[in-house]
Design a protein around this motif. Structure first.
Motif, PDB file in Angstrom:
ATOM      1  N   LYS A 203       0.824  -1.206   0.000  1.00  0.00           N
ATOM      2  CA  LYS A 203       0.000   0.000   0.000  1.00  0.00           C
ATOM      3  C   LYS A 203       0.858   1.257   0.000  1.00  0.00           C
ATOM      4  CE  LYS A 203      -4.396  -1.485   1.950  1.00  0.00           C
ATOM      5  NZ  LYS A 203      -5.417  -1.225   2.989  1.00  0.00           N
ATOM      6  N   LYS A 206       2.118   1.811  -3.500  1.00  0.00           N
ATOM      7  CA  LYS A 206       1.075   2.349  -4.381  1.00  0.00           C
ATOM      8  C   LYS A 206       0.857   3.838  -4.125  1.00  0.00           C
ATOM      9  CE  LYS A 206      -1.460  -1.997  -4.994  1.00  0.00           C
ATOM     10  NZ  LYS A 206      -2.727  -2.719  -4.717  1.00  0.00           N
ATOM     11  N   SER A 210       1.371   6.758  -6.862  1.00  0.00           N
ATOM     12  CA  SER A 210       0.243   7.621  -7.236  1.00  0.00           C
ATOM     13  C   SER A 210       0.589   9.095  -7.085  1.00  0.00           C
ATOM     14  CB  SER A 210      -0.978   7.280  -6.376  1.00  0.00           C
ATOM     15  OG  SER A 210      -0.746   7.627  -5.011  1.00  0.00           O
TER      16      SER A 210
END
Length: 607
Positions: A203, A206, A210
């Motif tokens: 996570k 990511k 992003s």
């Protein structure tokens, strides 16, 4: 020694980094001049000059040295000339192997000009093994001095790597000191904050991708530190973080202000293997520079990573004990199991823990050790509140607790000391055996095959001794208890006085592990179960007891037994028989099932 034979000569020159401070006579240019002049005076044919500049004599995996060996095997050269024996190498075992085995097998003459070594002169060769030993002793002495110098600088907190880690820059006033990089430190801070919030490495990765944050290699490339070749084909790769990058940041003690080293130390001077150590085995010098995160935050992240935490399982239950809960008897992890048949409003009351070993293999290896999630949560929270209250209000109880902490006994210390001395003595004996073994091989008292077998045996014993010495040191550290431990425990737990909610972060900051015993019946009915909480710094204190006055029952209405008609309290909605009739019905069902199998088998045989 003059001969009429015209040799095809390969001149070999070597200079290690450590030899760079020697006189000019040791330089590559001087070696070439001396050796080419020597070959011309002998009237031989110089085929090629092999040069390994900047390579240690203890390592024979040098580019030009290996090229020379291939040329020998191909028959291009039949004579090797070096300035002295140490230019060939400083490992007496490998040097002896080339002088006594490889060169004779390929009919190659070897000459060390300054040392008077010539394989055609047996009288000169008798002293050669001792020259090799002296050359290796020199290399070993240099190795010890260099390692000692590095060790001294490391212990002083000097940062010696070529480049500063991500999040830091080197101090312009002191190249061995780190300063926080204001550009990248906030990113490191965000990575730790995300981890502390319970996010996994995937996570966090990511999130960074992003936000299009430059990965560490791309940031280094923009600052002229190389790595640009990795981004020539795709500009987008600059913003794609790998999980290894995130993991290495979260695992590195440097971000808590500590210098870390010896992550991959060499096995010995003769071996270039660098086996990786676990993070807990790294050597650390605390407080060498300003940390981006606190030590407490860093330790909590390590615990979270070790336990491989998930936010919630498939049933929606927040398992705050994941990674720390263990079976007291077999040591396996305790897993959370959801009992969907229970009619209870709170999800925690529909969950119980049981031994994973029992869950996999049944009662062959262990028993269930079942404990209600609610009971465990209440017991742990009560224990934490009790010690937090004591840490805040009761100094006398803290002193009593400190006296109870186990300390390593004098008897244990003496036993470990005796074992260490015995092992050190054996190491010295093995060194002598190695030297004697090589001499026996040179004098042809033993065969090459037996030499290799014995050498491998001694080397394996040395590795076993080194492993045992490391284990002794680890046991001493693990057993040692001192006032700093209880002080750190008291300081940490007093923050949680009066807590009403237990979270994964609290569990991992305070607790190393929790063990659960099997339930046992007590007089008067009901059950009793022991849990033992191993706190950080101090270990287990008092075992907590979970009392259960009546057996666990689900919240389902009473019903009549389908066999005897008596009204009873069922354990689930699907129950049909009362506790008295249930075993009778099961026995009858087993008998009927057995009869059906016999009838089916008879019909098959008749057909």
């Amino acid at each position: 020694m003059k001969t009429d034979r015209i040799y095809n000569v390969g001149v070999y020159c070597r200079l290690s980094k450590d030899d760079g401070n020697e006189a000019e006579s040791a330089s590559i240019g001087t070696q070439k001049a001396i050796l080419t002049d020597y070959v011309k005076r002998q009237g031989w044919h110089l085929v090629k000059i092999y040069v390994d500049d900047g390579y240690s004599g203890t390592n024979f995996n040098r580019p030009d040295f290996q090229a020379m060996l291939k040329d020998i095997e191909n028959g291009l050269i039949d004579c090797v000339v070096t300035k002295d024996l140490s230019r060939l190498g400083r490992n007496y075992l490998d040097c002896g192997l080339y002088l006594e085995v490889f060169f004779p097998e390929h009919n190659v003459r070897y000459i060390a000009v300054n040392d008077g070594v010539d394989t055609l002169n047996r009288a000169a060769m008798d002293i050669t093994p001792f020259r090799n030993i002296l050359n290796e002793m020199y290399a070993a002495d240099v190795s010890v001095k260099i390692k000692s110098a590095y060790r001294a600088r490391f212990n002083k907190g000097k940062f010696m790597a070529t480049k500063a880690p991500y999040g830091y820059i080197k101090d312009p006033a002191d190249n061995n000191h780190l300063l926080i990089d204001e550009k990248t430190a906030p990113i490191v801070r965000k990575i730790f904050d995300l981890a502390l919030a319970g996010n996994g490495i995937g996570k966090i990765r990511k999130y960074l991708n992003s936000q299009r944050i430059l990965r560490p290699a791309a940031y280094a490339a923009e600052n002229g530190e190389g790595y640009e070749r990795y981004f020539k084909d795709s500009e987008e790769n600059r913003y794609i973080w790998s999980e290894n990058s995130v993991r290495s940041i979260l695992r590195s003690p440097v971000y808590a202000g500590n210098l870390t080293g010896y992550k991959r130390p060499t096995v010995s001077m003769k071996s270039k293997k660098r086996p990786s150590r676990l993070p807990e085995e790294w050597e650390t010098v605390p407080g060498t520079h300003e940390g981006i995160v606190t030590q407490k935050e860093f330790d909590t992240v390590q615990q979270l990573m070790t336990s491989r935490r998930r936010e919630k399982n498939q049933y929606g239950y927040d398992n705050v004990f994941l990674g720390v809960l263990k079976c007291a008897d077999c040591g396996y992890a305790m897993r959370a199991a959801s009992a969907n048949r229970r009619k209870r409003p709170d999800i925690i009351d529909c969950v119980q823990y049981c031994c994973n070993n029992f869950g996999r293999y049944g009662n062959v290896h262990c028993t269930s050790h079942t404990i209600e999630a609610r009971d465990l949560l209440n017991a742990v929270m009560t224990d934490i509140n009790e010690y937090a209250r004591m840490a805040v209000n009761d100094e006398k109880a803290v002193k009593t607790l400190q006296q109870r902490l186990s300390k390593i006994s004098d008897q244990e210390a003496r036993e470990y000391g005796r074992e260490r001395r015995r092992l050190a003595k054996r190491v010295a004996e093995l060194d002598k055996l190695f030297a004697a073994l090589y001499e026996d091989k040179v004098m042809e008292k033993i065969t090459e095959r037996n030499y290799r077998l014995m050498a491998a045996k001694y080397e394996q014993e040395q590795m076993n001794i080194e492993a045992r010495l490391s284990a002794i040191d680890a046991e001493l550290v693990a057993k040692g208890r001192n006032d700093k431990g209880i002080a750190a425990f008291v300081e940490r737990i007093r923050e949680y006085k009066g807590i009403t909610t237990l979270t994964a972060r609290i569990v991992n900051e305070l607790i190393d592990r929790i063990t659960v015993s099997e339930r046992v019946k007590v007089e008067g009915g009901g059950y009793e179960q022991h849990i033992r909480i191993y706190y950080k710094f101090v270990g287990a204190l008092d075992p907590a007891r979970v009392h259960e006055v009546t057996p666990r029952r689900c919240l389902v209405p009473d019903k009549a037994c389908q066999r005897c008609g008596e009204v009873y309290s069922p354990l689930s909605n699907v129950a049909k028989y009362c506790p008295t009739c249930r075993p009778i019905v099961r026995k009858q069902q087993e008998i009927e099932s057995s009869k059906r199998r016999v009838r089916s088998k008879k019909r098959q045989n008749g057909a």
